[in-house]
Design a protein around this motif. Structure first.
Motif, short mmCIF file in Angstrom:
data_model
loop_
_atom_site.label_atom_id
_atom_site.label_comp_id
_atom_site.label_asym_id
_atom_site.label_seq_id
_atom_site.Cartn_x
_atom_site.Cartn_y
_atom_site.Cartn_z
N GLN A 1 43.27 -29.16 0.03
CA GLN A 1 43.55 -29.41 1.40
C GLN A 1 42.21 -29.44 2.38
O GLN A 1 41.27 -29.12 2.28
CB GLN A 1 44.05 -27.64 1.70
N VAL A 2 42.44 -30.52 3.24
CA VAL A 2 41.47 -30.94 4.12
C VAL A 2 41.33 -29.85 5.39
O VAL A 2 42.37 -29.39 6.06
CB VAL A 2 41.88 -32.52 4.81
N GLN A 3 40.03 -29.59 5.46
CA GLN A 3 39.66 -28.77 6.66
C GLN A 3 38.56 -29.27 7.38
O GLN A 3 37.53 -29.88 6.83
CB GLN A 3 39.10 -27.44 6.11
N VAL A 4 38.65 -29.48 8.76
CA VAL A 4 37.85 -29.65 9.83
C VAL A 4 37.53 -28.75 10.54
O VAL A 4 38.42 -28.34 11.43
CB VAL A 4 38.07 -31.18 10.45
N VAL A 5 36.13 -28.27 10.67
CA VAL A 5 35.95 -26.90 11.55
C VAL A 5 34.58 -27.25 12.46
O VAL A 5 33.68 -27.59 11.88
CB VAL A 5 35.91 -25.84 10.67
N GLU A 6 34.88 -27.38 13.62
CA GLU A 6 33.80 -27.52 14.62
C GLU A 6 33.19 -26.16 15.10
O GLU A 6 33.83 -25.08 15.03
CB GLU A 6 34.34 -28.21 15.98
N SER A 7 31.78 -26.13 15.22
CA SER A 7 31.11 -25.09 15.75
C SER A 7 30.03 -25.56 16.95
O SER A 7 29.65 -26.72 16.85
CB SER A 7 30.73 -24.18 15.04
N GLY A 8 29.48 -24.56 17.78
CA GLY A 8 28.47 -24.93 18.40
C GLY A 8 28.52 -25.23 19.78
O GLY A 8 27.70 -25.38 20.64
N GLY A 9 29.90 -24.67 20.37
CA GLY A 9 30.16 -25.16 21.72
C GLY A 9 29.55 -23.95 22.63
O GLY A 9 29.15 -22.99 21.96
N GLY A 10 29.72 -23.96 24.00
CA GLY A 10 29.11 -22.83 24.67
C GLY A 10 29.14 -23.35 26.18
O GLY A 10 29.52 -24.57 26.46
N SER A 11 28.38 -22.52 27.03
CA SER A 11 28.40 -22.80 28.47
C SER A 11 26.63 -22.91 28.63
O SER A 11 25.99 -22.10 28.35
CB SER A 11 28.82 -21.53 29.10
N VAL A 12 26.28 -24.12 29.23
CA VAL A 12 25.07 -24.46 29.68
C VAL A 12 24.89 -24.93 31.19
O VAL A 12 25.99 -25.32 31.41
CB VAL A 12 24.27 -25.42 28.58
N GLU A 13 23.79 -24.75 31.60
CA GLU A 13 23.26 -25.29 32.84
C GLU A 13 23.27 -26.88 32.58
O GLU A 13 22.75 -27.43 31.60
CB GLU A 13 22.34 -24.59 33.74
#
Length: 122
Positions: A1-13
């Motif tokens: 099963q193909v999985q694509v998982v993003e991470s690292g987003g957030g809030s910055v100035e």
């Protein structure tokens, strides 16, 4: 099963940096063309940065010189280093894999992640 998982987003100035990661369990990862897209409210989905199986890259004009796409073919991971962020970079960012067109900035990809939110305040 193909999985694509993003991470690292957030809030910055504005002016800050973020590094997005994408873990992709696609068959023959090193042979896949990969891309980062973004989708902001009220705007169309936009291809931001693309990288082909040989590591050649392409960027949308608005991020050229500020964003860098890269890949680790051992860890099956895609990255997007985002520097000098601007409020207009605020969007949900998606990782995509599997296009037959190298360095395509169009949504020609077979596999997509769920996205990671990036918010840049002024």
């Amino acid at each position: 099963q193909v999985q694509v998982v993003e991470s690292g987003g957030g809030s910055v100035e504005a002016g800050g940096s973020l590094r997005l990661s994408c873990a992709a369990s696609v068959h023959r990862y090193r042979e896949n063309n990969m891309d980062w897209f973004r989708h902001a409210p009220g705007k169309e989905r936009e291809g931001v940065a693309a990288i082909d199986y040989d590591g050649r890259t392409d960027y949308v004009d608005s991020v050229e010189g500020r964003f860098t796409i890269s890949r680790d073919n051992v860890k099956n991971t895609l990255f997007l280093q985002m520097n000098s962020l601007k409020p207009e970079d605020t969007a949900m960012y998606y990782c995509a894999a599997g296009s037959s067109i190298p360095r395509s900035l169009l949504p020609t990809y077979d596999y997509w992640g769920q996205g990671t939110q990036v918010t840049v305040s002024s």
